[in-house]
Write a protein that holds these residues in place. Structure first.
Motif, short mmCIF file in Angstrom:
data_model
loop_
_atom_site.label_atom_id
_atom_site.label_comp_id
_atom_site.label_asym_id
_atom_site.label_seq_id
_atom_site.Cartn_x
_atom_site.Cartn_y
_atom_site.Cartn_z
N UNK A 25 0.85 -1.19 0.00
CA UNK A 25 0.00 0.00 0.00
C UNK A 25 0.88 1.24 0.00
N UNK A 26 0.34 2.38 -0.36
CA UNK A 26 1.13 3.61 -0.27
C UNK A 26 1.60 3.84 1.18
N UNK A 27 2.79 4.36 1.31
CA UNK A 27 3.39 4.58 2.63
C UNK A 27 2.51 5.49 3.48
N UNK A 28 1.97 6.51 2.87
CA UNK A 28 1.12 7.46 3.61
C UNK A 28 -0.08 6.73 4.22
N UNK A 29 -0.72 5.86 3.46
CA UNK A 29 -1.88 5.11 3.97
C UNK A 29 -1.45 4.13 5.06
N UNK A 30 -0.33 3.44 4.85
CA UNK A 30 0.16 2.48 5.84
C UNK A 30 0.47 3.17 7.15
N UNK A 31 1.12 4.32 7.08
CA UNK A 31 1.46 5.08 8.30
C UNK A 31 0.19 5.50 9.05
N UNK A 39 6.29 11.86 8.85
CA UNK A 39 7.60 12.52 8.95
C UNK A 39 8.61 11.65 9.72
N UNK A 40 8.12 10.96 10.75
CA UNK A 40 9.00 10.08 11.53
C UNK A 40 9.43 8.88 10.69
N UNK A 44 13.41 8.16 9.82
CA UNK A 44 14.13 6.93 10.12
C UNK A 44 14.60 6.23 8.84
N UNK A 45 13.82 6.31 7.80
CA UNK A 45 14.25 5.71 6.54
C UNK A 45 15.53 6.40 6.05
N UNK A 46 15.56 7.73 6.14
CA UNK A 46 16.74 8.49 5.74
C UNK A 46 17.93 8.17 6.63
#
Length: 112
Positions: A25-31, A39-40, A44-46
Motif C-alpha cells: 500500500x502507499x506509505x502514507x496510507x500504511x502510516x 515525517x518520523x 528513520x528511513x533516511x
C-alpha cells in the motif's frame, strides 16, 4: 541515547520500514493505519539509508600509467615525407617546412 538503545531502536525501525514496504500500500496510507507519523517514518528511513552509505567502504581509485606507443616518423629518400601516427598515414612533399610538419603532427595527436 546510548549506543545499545539506539541500535535496538534502529532495528525496530528497519523492521517497521520493511513491513510497510512489503504491504504494497502507499506509505502514507500504511502510516495512517498503523499510527506512525509520516515525517518520523521518512526520518528513520533516511537515517538508516545514510548509515548504510557511511558503513560501506568505497574502494580507493587505482591509477595506472600506461605507455602510449611513440609515433613512427618515416622520411623516405624520395621526394615525399611519410608520417605514420597511430592509425593515420600522411604523405607530404619533401619540401614541406619543419614548422608545418610539426603542426600536422600536433593536429593529428589532438584529433585522436
Amino acid at each position: 541515547m546510548e549506543k545499545r538503545a539506539l541500535a535496538v531502536r534502529a532495528e525496530q525501525w528497519r523492521n517497521t520500514i520493511a513491513c510497510a514496504k512489503r504491504n504494497g500500500r502507499p506509505i502514507k496510507a500504511w502510516c495512517a493505519e498503523n499510527g506512525v507519523a509520516l515525517s518520523t517514518f521518512y526520518k528513520w528511513q533516511r537515517k538508516l539509508r545514510d548509515s548504510l552509505v557511511e558503513a560501506r567502504e568505497l574502494p580507493q581509485p587505482v591509477f595506472e600509467e600506461f605507455e602510449r606507443p611513440a609515433p613512427e616518423y618515416f622520411i623516405s629518400a624520395s621526394d615525399r615525407i611519410v608520417l605514420r601516427i597511430q592509425d593515420v598515414v600522411i604523405e607530404l612533399p619533401a619540401s614541406t617546412p619543419a614548422a608545418q610538419i610539426s603542426e600536422v603532427i600536433r593536429g593529428v595527436r589532438h584529433a585522436g
